[in-house]
Design a protein around this motif. Structure first.
Motif, PDB file in Angstrom:
ATOM      1  N   LEU A 132      35.352  32.862  17.491  1.00 20.50           N
ATOM      2  CA  LEU A 132      36.119  31.709  17.247  1.00 20.50           C
ATOM      3  C   LEU A 132      36.844  30.448  16.158  1.00 20.50           C
ATOM      4  O   LEU A 132      36.475  30.495  15.001  1.00 20.50           O
ATOM      5  CB  LEU A 132      35.394  30.003  17.428  1.00 20.50           C
ATOM      6  CG  LEU A 132      34.630  31.041  19.394  1.00 20.50           C
ATOM      7  CD1 LEU A 132      34.095  29.764  19.954  1.00 20.50           C
ATOM      8  CD2 LEU A 132      36.121  31.032  20.735  1.00 20.50           C
ATOM      9  N   SER A 133      38.120  30.160  16.020  1.00 21.03           N
ATOM     10  CA  SER A 133      38.218  29.636  15.538  1.00 21.03           C
ATOM     11  C   SER A 133      37.809  28.647  14.977  1.00 21.03           C
ATOM     12  O   SER A 133      36.631  27.573  15.845  1.00 21.03           O
ATOM     13  CB  SER A 133      40.087  29.177  15.145  1.00 21.03           C
ATOM     14  OG  SER A 133      40.097  27.593  16.243  1.00 21.03           O
ATOM     15  N   GLY A 134      38.154  27.526  13.196  1.00 21.47           N
ATOM     16  CA  GLY A 134      37.565  26.720  13.593  1.00 21.47           C
ATOM     17  C   GLY A 134      37.774  25.271  14.329  1.00 21.47           C
ATOM     18  O   GLY A 134      36.503  24.316  14.584  1.00 21.47           O
ATOM     19  N   GLN A 137      35.520  26.188  18.049  1.00 26.80           N
ATOM     20  CA  GLN A 137      34.304  25.641  16.924  1.00 26.80           C
ATOM     21  C   GLN A 137      34.173  24.395  17.568  1.00 26.80           C
ATOM     22  O   GLN A 137      33.170  24.260  17.795  1.00 26.80           O
ATOM     23  CB  GLN A 137      33.813  26.204  15.770  1.00 26.80           C
ATOM     24  CG  GLN A 137      33.798  28.115  15.939  1.00 26.80           C
ATOM     25  CD  GLN A 137      32.964  27.761  14.727  1.00 26.80           C
ATOM     26  OE1 GLN A 137      32.223  27.896  14.169  1.00 26.80           O
ATOM     27  NE2 GLN A 137      33.647  28.710  13.567  1.00 26.80           N
ATOM     28  N   GLN A 138      34.679  23.292  16.260  1.00 27.42           N
ATOM     29  CA  GLN A 138      34.664  22.103  17.069  1.00 27.42           C
ATOM     30  C   GLN A 138      34.826  21.278  17.830  1.00 27.42           C
ATOM     31  O   GLN A 138      33.917  20.221  18.707  1.00 27.42           O
ATOM     32  CB  GLN A 138      35.583  21.199  16.152  1.00 27.42           C
ATOM     33  CG  GLN A 138      35.371  19.868  15.629  1.00 27.42           C
ATOM     34  CD  GLN A 138      34.287  19.843  15.348  1.00 27.42           C
ATOM     35  OE1 GLN A 138      33.134  19.671  15.305  1.00 27.42           O
ATOM     36  NE2 GLN A 138      33.851  19.127  14.237  1.00 27.42           N
ATOM     37  N   ARG A 139      35.416  22.663  18.995  1.00 23.57           N
ATOM     38  CA  ARG A 139      35.406  22.094  20.440  1.00 23.57           C
ATOM     39  C   ARG A 139      34.294  21.965  21.004  1.00 23.57           C
ATOM     40  O   ARG A 139      34.051  21.274  21.248  1.00 23.57           O
ATOM     41  CB  ARG A 139      36.681  22.465  21.197  1.00 23.57           C
ATOM     42  CG  ARG A 139      37.870  21.659  20.884  1.00 23.57           C
ATOM     43  CD  ARG A 139      39.414  22.281  21.349  1.00 23.57           C
ATOM     44  NE  ARG A 139      39.969  23.049  21.070  1.00 23.57           N
ATOM     45  CZ  ARG A 139      40.528  23.690  21.720  1.00 23.57           C
ATOM     46  NH1 ARG A 139      40.859  23.972  22.567  1.00 23.57           N
ATOM     47  NH2 ARG A 139      41.084  25.551  20.746  1.00 23.57           N
ATOM     48  N   SER A 160      38.046  17.552   8.713  1.00 23.92           N
ATOM     49  CA  SER A 160      38.403  17.674   7.586  1.00 23.92           C
ATOM     50  C   SER A 160      38.314  19.015   6.763  1.00 23.92           C
ATOM     51  O   SER A 160      38.610  19.709   6.015  1.00 23.92           O
ATOM     52  CB  SER A 160      37.169  16.582   6.897  1.00 23.92           C
ATOM     53  OG  SER A 160      36.251  17.161   6.990  1.00 23.92           O
ATOM     54  N   ALA A 161      37.622  19.853   8.004  1.00 26.18           N
ATOM     55  CA  ALA A 161      37.389  21.232   7.316  1.00 26.18           C
ATOM     56  C   ALA A 161      37.972  22.192   7.989  1.00 26.18           C
ATOM     57  O   ALA A 161      38.127  23.689   7.684  1.00 26.18           O
ATOM     58  CB  ALA A 161      35.821  21.092   7.396  1.00 26.18           C
ATOM     59  N   LEU A 166      45.349  23.174  13.173  1.00 25.06           N
ATOM     60  CA  LEU A 166      43.706  23.493  13.959  1.00 25.06           C
ATOM     61  C   LEU A 166      43.639  21.849  14.260  1.00 25.06           C
ATOM     62  O   LEU A 166      42.772  21.454  15.193  1.00 25.06           O
ATOM     63  CB  LEU A 166      42.758  24.229  13.542  1.00 25.06           C
ATOM     64  CG  LEU A 166      42.947  26.098  13.446  1.00 25.06           C
ATOM     65  CD1 LEU A 166      42.251  26.859  13.281  1.00 25.06           C
ATOM     66  CD2 LEU A 166      43.366  26.409  14.383  1.00 25.06           C
ATOM     67  N   VAL A 167      44.100  20.986  13.441  1.00 26.59           N
ATOM     68  CA  VAL A 167      43.609  19.409  13.710  1.00 26.59           C
ATOM     69  C   VAL A 167      43.812  19.317  14.489  1.00 26.59           C
ATOM     70  O   VAL A 167      43.414  18.399  15.779  1.00 26.59           O
ATOM     71  CB  VAL A 167      44.061  18.558  12.474  1.00 26.59           C
ATOM     72  CG1 VAL A 167      43.667  17.005  12.177  1.00 26.59           C
ATOM     73  CG2 VAL A 167      43.087  19.257  11.260  1.00 26.59           C
TER      74      VAL A 167
END
Ligand SMILES: Nc1ncnc2c1ncn2[C@@H]1O[C@H](COP(=O)(O)OP(=O)(O)OP(=O)(O)O)[C@@H](O)[C@H]1O
Ligand SMILES: [Mg+2]
Length: 235
Positions: A132-134, A137-139, A160-161, A166-167
């Motif tokens: 998965l993209s960052g 992954q955050q979602r 911030s990572a 993707l933000v």
């Protein structure tokens, strides 16, 4: 102002000689979104960890709806996504329900799928984190926190990572949550997001909250020189 649901009362925390929180007091009303900004080392993550009960303050209290919070009542999303690498997205979201809440696999799966759909990952449920993209992954990390039905969600620099492109997808999910009435405390230097979504913005410096104001006022007429200097740096 709405009834306070989360209250930090005179929190103090030190690591050895270093006094990281030096009396932090603030409250968050139901459905409010508080955005915390401030320089590196000012104590923002330490404050969130105290609110999430991951860290015991040396003095002061954290209250949720008038009582000490239970751990599952406060959800937290970290800068680095902290997913279990050997589990699929679905399994990452289910695990709290099966292992902590003791739900059946079937029930847990149903609830986890619902949350993954809510964060826009219906078609990624069987992927592993490294696939998965960052932003994805955050979602997943957000879905994993939400599935426990927390009363408050804490976010520690959730974007911030991430690569810039993707933000937005993560901020959109957070904005959706805010719109749905979730009570949130967000450490972030995404000032446009803060301006748009925050009920108020808190400036933290050297272990204290220097000022708190609604975004319009905070950005156009910050009361403190320290805030003005910091805004000039991040803008
Ligand atoms: N577990 C720990 N042990 C010792 N010192 C710590 C620990 N956690 C944080 N600190 C120190 O406390 C201070 C505040 O750290 P904290 O992570 O809360 O800052 P922050 O505002 O989140 O900074 P950043 O913007 O870089 O994330 C720092 O000086 C840090 O080195
Ligand atoms: Mg931090």
């Amino acid at each position: 102002m709405t009834e306070a649901i989360l209250r930090a009362d005179s929190l103090h925390k030190r690591y050895g000689e270093l006094e990281v929180l030096r009396g932090v007091t603030f409250e968050v009303g139901r459905g409010e979104v508080k955005v915390i900004i401030g320089p590196s080392g000012s104590g923002k993550s330490t404050l969130l960890r105290c609110l999430a009960l991951l860290e015991e303050p040396d003095a002061g209290d954290v209250m949720l709806g008038g009582a000490r919070p239970g751990r599952a009542e406060v959800g937290m999303v970290f800068q680095r996504f902290n997913l279990f690498q050997n589990m699929t997205a679905l399994a990452n979201v289910m695990v709290g329900l099966t292992d902590v809440r003791r739900l059946s696999k079937r029930e847990a799966r149903e609830q986890a799928l619902e949350l993954l759909e809510r964060v826009g990952l219906k078609d990624k449920t069987e992927q592993y984190p490294e696939e998965l993209s960052g932003g994805q992954q955050q979602r997943v990390a957000i879905a994993r926190a939400l599935v426990m039905k927390p009363k408050v969600m804490l976010f520690d620099e959730p974007t911030s990572a991430l690569d810039v492109e993707l933000v937005r997808e993560v901020l959109d999910v957070m904005e959706g949550l805010a719109r749905d009435g979730m009570t949130m405390v967000v450490v972030s230097h995404e000032l446009r997001f803060a301006h748009h979504v925050a009920s108020s913005i808190l400036m933290m410096d050297q272990g204290v909250i220097v000022e708190e104001a609604p975004p319009g006022q905070f950005f156009s007429a910050p009361a403190h020189e320290r805030t003005r200097r910091f805004l000039a740096l991040v803008e």
